[in-house]
Design a protein around this motif. Structure first.
Motif, PDB file in Angstrom:
ATOM      1  N   LEU A 245     -41.820 -41.697 -21.281  1.00 48.12           N
ATOM      2  CA  LEU A 245     -41.141 -41.458 -19.400  1.00 48.12           C
ATOM      3  C   LEU A 245     -41.218 -43.067 -19.979  1.00 48.12           C
ATOM      4  N   GLY A 246     -40.342 -43.622 -18.654  1.00 42.04           N
ATOM      5  CA  GLY A 246     -40.441 -45.563 -19.395  1.00 42.04           C
ATOM      6  C   GLY A 246     -39.565 -46.227 -18.893  1.00 42.04           C
ATOM      7  N   VAL A 274     -49.639 -32.237 -16.790  1.00 41.78           N
ATOM      8  CA  VAL A 274     -48.736 -32.615 -17.608  1.00 41.78           C
ATOM      9  C   VAL A 274     -49.606 -32.945 -18.608  1.00 41.78           C
ATOM     10  N   THR A 275     -48.979 -32.118 -20.220  1.00 40.80           N
ATOM     11  CA  THR A 275     -49.580 -32.402 -21.930  1.00 40.80           C
ATOM     12  C   THR A 275     -48.910 -33.471 -22.657  1.00 40.80           C
ATOM     13  N   ASP A 276     -49.412 -34.516 -23.711  1.00 42.18           N
ATOM     14  CA  ASP A 276     -49.104 -35.213 -24.591  1.00 42.18           C
ATOM     15  C   ASP A 276     -47.483 -35.594 -24.090  1.00 42.18           C
ATOM     16  N   VAL A 277     -48.137 -36.292 -23.104  1.00 41.65           N
ATOM     17  CA  VAL A 277     -46.469 -37.149 -22.922  1.00 41.65           C
ATOM     18  C   VAL A 277     -47.079 -38.518 -22.235  1.00 41.65           C
ATOM     19  N   VAL A 278     -46.104 -39.320 -22.819  1.00 42.28           N
ATOM     20  CA  VAL A 278     -46.489 -41.189 -23.149  1.00 42.28           C
ATOM     21  C   VAL A 278     -45.308 -41.129 -21.759  1.00 42.28           C
ATOM     22  N   HIS A 299     -50.659 -40.189 -22.630  1.00 39.10           N
ATOM     23  CA  HIS A 299     -50.679 -41.686 -23.338  1.00 39.10           C
ATOM     24  C   HIS A 299     -50.149 -42.728 -22.121  1.00 39.10           C
ATOM     25  N   CYS A 300     -50.621 -43.629 -21.869  1.00 42.14           N
ATOM     26  CA  CYS A 300     -50.022 -44.632 -20.795  1.00 42.14           C
ATOM     27  C   CYS A 300     -50.926 -45.793 -21.055  1.00 42.14           C
ATOM     28  N   TYR A 301     -48.936 -46.200 -21.992  1.00 42.19           N
ATOM     29  CA  TYR A 301     -49.797 -48.040 -22.264  1.00 42.19           C
ATOM     30  C   TYR A 301     -48.466 -49.005 -21.665  1.00 42.19           C
TER      31      TYR A 301
END
Length: 494
Positions: A245-246, A274-278, A299-301
């Motif tokens: 998601l972005g 929420v599992t294995d989400v970028v 992973h929140c970047y």
């Protein structure tokens, strides 16, 4: 089928000059071959000469396949013309198909009906809302949906709601657990959205799941949202996994990243995961305002911390009941309002990312921030911080911040050890450089060792202002080792 067709072709070539009996056998074989060819195996006609078919053979409910191909209803897989009505027609046909009993009481089982986007790219001008409530066991998969330039800005590309749904604000979700577990409160059950790219075209959100049970969102790429990528409101057990998601499509270093306005995921219901989400671009990565949710492998970047945003925001003061484990907070932080029953563990915080405990009513109870890694730039940023702008924390119990390893940041903890040496009657250790809460020490354990001629009487004289003072009745050369704990209240025995 290709091998079988090849075998038939060889037989036909060989048998063309055979006897009349052989020709009869040949005709039977040709008829058998034709019966094995899928009705929809031929190329679909172009959208320009295709009219919507209300009941195509492969998806009319009269066959056992229950696959509803949207192009058979007139959808344009090139994305040049509006496909909204055609896709809704396919969804309606799926919901009008044969039923196989019930899931939850009042939720008809549609038997795994599949709405197949066939790898197409479809333009959508209004939300794709399911046509009826009280049904489940349906899959939508395999294509791209893009909002048109006139798509309503407050809408969602896929909308699992109904006209009777209660649209409460996620930040003011007051639904009780008992009400959510009532079968009459659910619109849908076991809806699966998978293998989709959802492009909101900066017009709104992507997926809204309201009052639904056991919804699965799997392997989706969601982008260009301005409100919320995925909204989960009330309901029960929505699982979001293996997705990206972005708001802006970027891998970092994009000047447009500073123009955040959306939230990637909102969990305003209970018992979701929420599992294995970028999450690579959003003002807020995940906003949680419901209890008993789990975030794992996230992973929140989006780098929002450096630009004034947040990676994960827990906005449910007083009853958090959230587990954040094995996540990667990459230049983004976590904010928790009045945390009660919160676990943050085995996660990695990079780029001076940190955890903020925010006081609303001054409560912190049952909080464990343990076994994490923090890596920073050497600027002295604290790994766990307190926001007491609305008042100090005053109800603190069972708070454990410990066993975190830190590089380039300032350690904060609720458990600390210190030592002092000297020749005299008093030894003082100041723990303000380590302890999280100001002026709070609940428990002190110490030992005094001396190499003098005798052993003096000694006592804990003071532990206020996070400073511990040990005194003896006579002057001796000695050393004191002290362990202090902030997070465990001393309760009187009943």
């Amino acid at each position: 089928m290709g091998l079988l067709a090849s075998c038939f072709t060889n037989h036909i070539v060989y048998g063309e000059n055979q006897s009349p009996m052989g020709q009869s056998h040949l005709l039977k074989m040709q008829a058998f071959k034709a019966s094995l060819v899928r009705h929809d195996s031929a190329p679909s006609p172009s959208p320009s000469n295709t009219s919507p078919s209300p009941q195509p053979q492969e998806g009319d409910g009269s066959t056992s396949t229950r696959v509803y191909h949207v192009t058979s209803y007139g959808a344009d897989p090139t994305g040049k013309t509006d496909s909204t009505d055609a896709i809704i027609a396919a969804m309606s046909a799926a919901f009008e198909g044969p039923k196989q009993g019930f899931l939850m009481e009042g939720i008809a089982n549609l038997g795994g009906a599949r709405i197949d986007l066939q790898g197409g790219h479809y333009l959508v001008s209004r939300p794709l809302r399911f046509p009826a409530t009280g049904a489940g066991n349906v899959v939508i998969h395999g294509g791209t949906l893009r909002a048109s330039d006139d798509f309503p800005t407050g809408g969602y590309l896929i909308d699992l709601s109904s006209s009777s749904s209660t649209n409460k604000s996620p930040q003011n979700n007051k639904t009780t657990v008992d009400a959510q577990l009532s079968s009459s409160s659910y619109n849908y059950e076991y809806i699966t959205l998978k293998d989709l790219m959802l492009d909101s075209n900066y017009r709104g959100g992507a997926i809204s799941v309201i009052n639904s049970l056991r919804t699965s969102i799997d392997n989706c790429y969601i982008t260009h949202f301005t409100t919320t990528g995925i909204q989960v409101q009330q309901g029960h057990e929505t699982y979001i996994r293996n997705s990206f998601l972005g708001q802006h499509i970027t891998a970092g270093g994009d000047p447009g990243e500073r123009n955040f306005s959306g939230t990637a995921i909102v969990l305003a219901g209970n018992d979701n995961a929420v599992t294995d989400v970028v999450i690579f671009s959003a003002a807020v990565g995940i906003m949680v305002s419901g209890q008993a949710n789990t975030l794992s492998g996230v992973h929140c970047y989006n780098k929002a911390t450096g630009f004034g945003g947040t990676g994960i925001y827990l906005k449910l003061p007083g009853l958090t009941q959230t587990r954040i484990v094995n996540c990667y907070l990459d230049y983004t932080g976590i904010v928790a309002e009045d945390p009660v029953q919160l676990l943050i563990s085995n996660s990695f915080f990079l780029g001076d990312a940190y955890v903020v405990l925010k006081s609303v009513n001054g409560v912190a109870n049952g909080v464990n921030i343990v076994d994490n890694m923090f890596s920073g730039s050497g600027k002295g940023v604290e790994i766990v911080q307190l926001d007491q702008s609305k008042g100090p924390f005053k109800d603190i119990d069972q708070v454990v911040v410990d066993r975190n390893n830190v590089k380039g940041m300032k350690l904060r903890a609720t458990v600390a050890k210190g030592a002092a040496q000297g020749n005299g009657t008093s030894w003082t250790v100041d723990f303000n450089g380590v302890l999280l809460f100001p002026n709070l020490i609940r428990d002190v354990q110490y030992s005094l060792s001396t190499n003098g001629g005798g052993f003096p009487n000694h006592v804990l004289r003071n532990s206020s202002a996070n400073r511990v003072v040990i005194e003896s009745n006579v002057a001796v050369p000695g050393s004191v080792s002290i362990t202090v704990n902030q997070g465990v209240a001393i309760h009187e025995a009943s």
